[in-house]
Write an enzyme that holds these catalytic residues in place. Structure first.
Site, PDB file in Angstrom:
ATOM      1  N   PHE A 129     -11.289  -0.654  -1.103  1.00 54.97           N
ATOM      2  CA  PHE A 129     -11.177  -1.482   0.108  1.00 54.97           C
ATOM      3  C   PHE A 129     -11.383  -2.939  -0.294  1.00 54.97           C
ATOM      4  CE2 PHE A 129     -11.633  -0.916   4.898  1.00 54.97           C
ATOM      5  CZ  PHE A 129     -11.172  -2.196   5.147  1.00 54.97           C
TER       6      PHE A 129
ATOM      7  N   ASP B  53       0.873  -1.165   0.000  1.00 57.63           N
ATOM      8  CA  ASP B  53       0.000   0.000   0.000  1.00 57.63           C
ATOM      9  C   ASP B  53       0.920   1.229   0.000  1.00 57.63           C
ATOM     10  OD1 ASP B  53      -2.078   1.785   0.599  1.00 57.63           O
ATOM     11  OD2 ASP B  53      -3.108   0.351   1.851  1.00 57.63           O
TER      12      ASP B  53
HETATM   13  C1  PRP Z   1      -1.067  -5.058   5.489  1.00 59.55           C
HETATM   14  C2  PRP Z   1      -0.259  -5.809   4.449  1.00 59.55           C
HETATM   15  C3  PRP Z   1       1.106  -5.222   4.579  1.00 59.55           C
HETATM   16  C4  PRP Z   1       0.804  -3.789   4.946  1.00 59.55           C
HETATM   17  C5  PRP Z   1       0.872  -2.954   3.709  1.00 59.55           C
HETATM   18  O1  PRP Z   1      -0.927  -5.694   6.709  1.00 59.55           O
HETATM   19  O2  PRP Z   1      -0.260  -7.190   4.680  1.00 59.55           O
HETATM   20  O3  PRP Z   1       1.862  -5.835   5.591  1.00 59.55           O
HETATM   21  O4  PRP Z   1      -0.515  -3.746   5.491  1.00 59.55           O
HETATM   22  O5  PRP Z   1       0.712  -1.613   4.011  1.00 59.55           O
HETATM   23  P1  PRP Z   1       1.845  -0.539   3.758  1.00 59.55           P
HETATM   24  O6  PRP Z   1       2.396  -0.770   2.374  1.00 59.55           O
HETATM   25  O7  PRP Z   1       1.066   0.761   3.853  1.00 59.55           O
HETATM   26  O8  PRP Z   1       2.884  -0.645   4.807  1.00 59.55           O
HETATM   27  P2  PRP Z   1      -1.850  -5.405   7.987  1.00 59.55           P
HETATM   28  O9  PRP Z   1      -1.144  -4.427   8.870  1.00 59.55           O
HETATM   29  O10 PRP Z   1      -3.230  -5.030   7.528  1.00 59.55           O
HETATM   30  O11 PRP Z   1      -1.855  -6.791   8.766  1.00 59.55           O
HETATM   31  P3  PRP Z   1      -2.509  -8.223   8.367  1.00 59.55           P
HETATM   32  O12 PRP Z   1      -1.699  -8.750   7.202  1.00 59.55           O
HETATM   33  O13 PRP Z   1      -2.328  -9.044   9.594  1.00 59.55           O
HETATM   34  O14 PRP Z   1      -3.960  -8.013   8.008  1.00 59.55           O
END
Ligand code: PRP
Length: 179
Positions: free
Chosen positions: A151, A102
């Site tokens: 989303f 992201d």
């Molecule tokens: C999500 C995804 C990445 C991160 C990406 O994890 O798996 O690790 O967010 O976002 P970024 O590029 O803005 O850093 P999340 O924190 O939602 O945890 P999860 O995988 O346990 O749902």
């Protein structure tokens, strides 16, 4: 289709094709070598489970759970490691497996961390990427597909821990995450 889903973005078949394509590139790039797959919990478990089953190189599995702190635009943020690896990655080929990039903060910090630990080679495989949300530029060797800033849930991705078990990736109805 689940009632909270507005639209299916990627079907199970489309995901399968992307997984096979990534696996084939990884198999070519690491032919004859051993790879330590670093699975980033929790969102990437479905992708990782499918991907490693398509790998013909020797694979070892390990898990990590991490998030990034702060909102700095540089990769100088701080990584919060909730669960660390059991493996010492020094001298190892590491394939970081993520579900989505992201802002890029988490992966940029993770890449830095694994490189700091002395890995021989680090490559990242992310099933999804939202380029319009990128804040930190991070190199991703293998991307399944780029997606719009919606989303999305399913195939490991959640909203408040829900929808991870869907076998497709869907766009959530706005009324579900607005409420
Ligand atoms: C999500 C995804 C990445 C991160 C990406 O994890 O798996 O690790 O967010 O976002 P970024 O590029 O803005 O850093 P999340 O924190 O939602 O945890 P999860 O995988 O346990 O749902």
């Amino acid at each position: 289709m689940h009632n909270d889903i507005k639209e299916i973005l990627l079907t199970k078949q489309e995901i399968d094709m992307m997984v096979h394509k990534i696996a084939s590139s990884v198999n070519d790039d690491f032919r004859g070598e051993e790879v330590t797959a670093v699975v980033i919990l929790k969102g990437s478990i479905m992708f990782a489970a499918d991907l490693v089953r398509c790998l013909t190189v020797n694979v070892k599995l390990d898990f990590m759970q991490a998030s990034s702190y702060g909102s700095g635009v540089e990769s100088s943020g701080v990584i919060n490691i909730k669960k660390d690896l059991e493996t010492d990655v020094k001298g190892k080929n590491v394939l970081i497996i993520e579900d989505i990039v992201d802002s890029g903060r988490t992966l940029s910090l993770l890449r830095e961390e694994i490189e700091k630990r002395g890995a021989k080679k680090v490559a990242i495989a992310s099933l999804l990427s939202k380029p319009s949300r990128r804040v930190v530029d991070v190199k991703i060797e293998y991307i399944g597909t780029e997606i719009p800033d919606e989303f999305v849930v399913g195939y490991g991705l959640d909203m408040d821990e829900k929808y991870r078990q869907l076998d497709y990736i869907g766009i959530l109805k706005p009324e579900v995450y607005m409420s």
